[in-house]
Design a protein around this motif. Structure first.
Motif, PDB file in Angstrom:
ATOM      1  N   LEU A  35       0.865  -1.161   0.000  1.00  0.00           N
ATOM      2  CA  LEU A  35       0.000   0.000   0.000  1.00  0.00           C
ATOM      3  C   LEU A  35       0.908   1.219   0.000  1.00  0.00           C
ATOM      4  O   LEU A  35       1.838   1.291   0.801  1.00  0.00           O
ATOM      5  CB  LEU A  35      -0.885  -0.010   1.253  1.00  0.00           C
ATOM      6  N   VAL A  36       0.663   2.170  -0.903  1.00  0.00           N
ATOM      7  CA  VAL A  36       1.473   3.374  -1.002  1.00  0.00           C
ATOM      8  C   VAL A  36       0.636   4.534  -0.481  1.00  0.00           C
ATOM      9  O   VAL A  36      -0.455   4.785  -0.972  1.00  0.00           O
ATOM     10  CB  VAL A  36       1.891   3.654  -2.465  1.00  0.00           C
ATOM     11  N   THR A  37       1.160   5.227   0.521  1.00  0.00           N
ATOM     12  CA  THR A  37       0.450   6.353   1.117  1.00  0.00           C
ATOM     13  C   THR A  37       1.313   7.594   1.039  1.00  0.00           C
ATOM     14  O   THR A  37       2.474   7.570   1.436  1.00  0.00           O
ATOM     15  CB  THR A  37       0.126   6.058   2.606  1.00  0.00           C
ATOM     16  N   GLU A  38       0.731   8.668   0.530  1.00  0.00           N
ATOM     17  CA  GLU A  38       1.442   9.947   0.484  1.00  0.00           C
ATOM     18  C   GLU A  38       1.214  10.654   1.816  1.00  0.00           C
ATOM     19  O   GLU A  38       0.089  10.819   2.263  1.00  0.00           O
ATOM     20  CB  GLU A  38       0.911  10.814  -0.651  1.00  0.00           C
ATOM     21  N   ILE A  39       2.287  11.029   2.464  1.00  0.00           N
ATOM     22  CA  ILE A  39       2.211  11.713   3.749  1.00  0.00           C
ATOM     23  C   ILE A  39       2.203  13.226   3.529  1.00  0.00           C
ATOM     24  O   ILE A  39       1.424  13.945   4.110  1.00  0.00           O
ATOM     25  CB  ILE A  39       3.388  11.329   4.670  1.00  0.00           C
ATOM     26  N   ASP A  40       3.080  13.698   2.696  1.00  0.00           N
ATOM     27  CA  ASP A  40       3.114  15.109   2.312  1.00  0.00           C
ATOM     28  C   ASP A  40       3.784  15.181   0.948  1.00  0.00           C
ATOM     29  O   ASP A  40       3.979  14.158   0.309  1.00  0.00           O
ATOM     30  CB  ASP A  40       3.825  15.977   3.370  1.00  0.00           C
ATOM     31  N   GLY A  41       4.123  16.343   0.516  1.00  0.00           N
ATOM     32  CA  GLY A  41       4.688  16.507  -0.820  1.00  0.00           C
ATOM     33  C   GLY A  41       6.011  15.810  -1.058  1.00  0.00           C
ATOM     34  O   GLY A  41       6.419  15.616  -2.194  1.00  0.00           O
ATOM     35  N   ASP A  42       6.699  15.406   0.016  1.00  0.00           N
ATOM     36  CA  ASP A  42       8.014  14.788  -0.127  1.00  0.00           C
ATOM     37  C   ASP A  42       8.124  13.394   0.477  1.00  0.00           C
ATOM     38  O   ASP A  42       9.187  12.793   0.425  1.00  0.00           O
ATOM     39  CB  ASP A  42       9.086  15.664   0.550  1.00  0.00           C
ATOM     40  N   THR A  43       7.047  12.891   1.083  1.00  0.00           N
ATOM     41  CA  THR A  43       7.151  11.634   1.823  1.00  0.00           C
ATOM     42  C   THR A  43       6.061  10.656   1.412  1.00  0.00           C
ATOM     43  O   THR A  43       4.888  11.009   1.361  1.00  0.00           O
ATOM     44  CB  THR A  43       7.016  11.902   3.340  1.00  0.00           C
ATOM     45  N   ILE A  44       6.486   9.427   1.117  1.00  0.00           N
ATOM     46  CA  ILE A  44       5.529   8.339   0.898  1.00  0.00           C
ATOM     47  C   ILE A  44       5.899   7.195   1.834  1.00  0.00           C
ATOM     48  O   ILE A  44       7.050   7.060   2.251  1.00  0.00           O
ATOM     49  CB  ILE A  44       5.503   7.830  -0.566  1.00  0.00           C
TER      50      ILE A  44
END
Length: 88
Positions: A35-44
């Motif tokens: 599962l790929v989750t984007e945390i913010d503009g620079d972090t997955i």
């Protein structure tokens, strides 16, 4: 706990290679799903996604769930998220 850090690149098809030492340490096998989750503009974040294990855990935990309480909590959380998103 944070493990070793490695550098990798995205190829022309958008694929990212997980460094070999990380795959070995975490026992990641070809074909496993994440599962790929984007945390913010620079972090997955990548998290193993095993449907069978997830369902087994749900069944185990469902024996301990009060459905009325779960419904109330779900509604409360939905309202909280809606207020946050739409600034209600």
């Amino acid at each position: 706990m944070v493990g070793k850090v490695g550098i990798t690149k995205v190829d022309s098809k958008g694929r990212v290679v997980i460094p070999k030492d990380v795959r070995r340490r975490l026992n990641i096998k070809p074909g496993e799903e994440f599962l790929v989750t984007e945390i913010d503009g620079d972090t997955i974040v990548l998290r193993r996604f095993n449907v069978k294990k997830m369902l087994e855990k749900l069944v185990r935990n469902s024996r301990e769930v009060n459905l009325e309480e779960l419904e109330a909590e779900t509604e409360e959380e939905g309202n909280r998220v809606a207020k946050e998103l739409y600034r209600l």
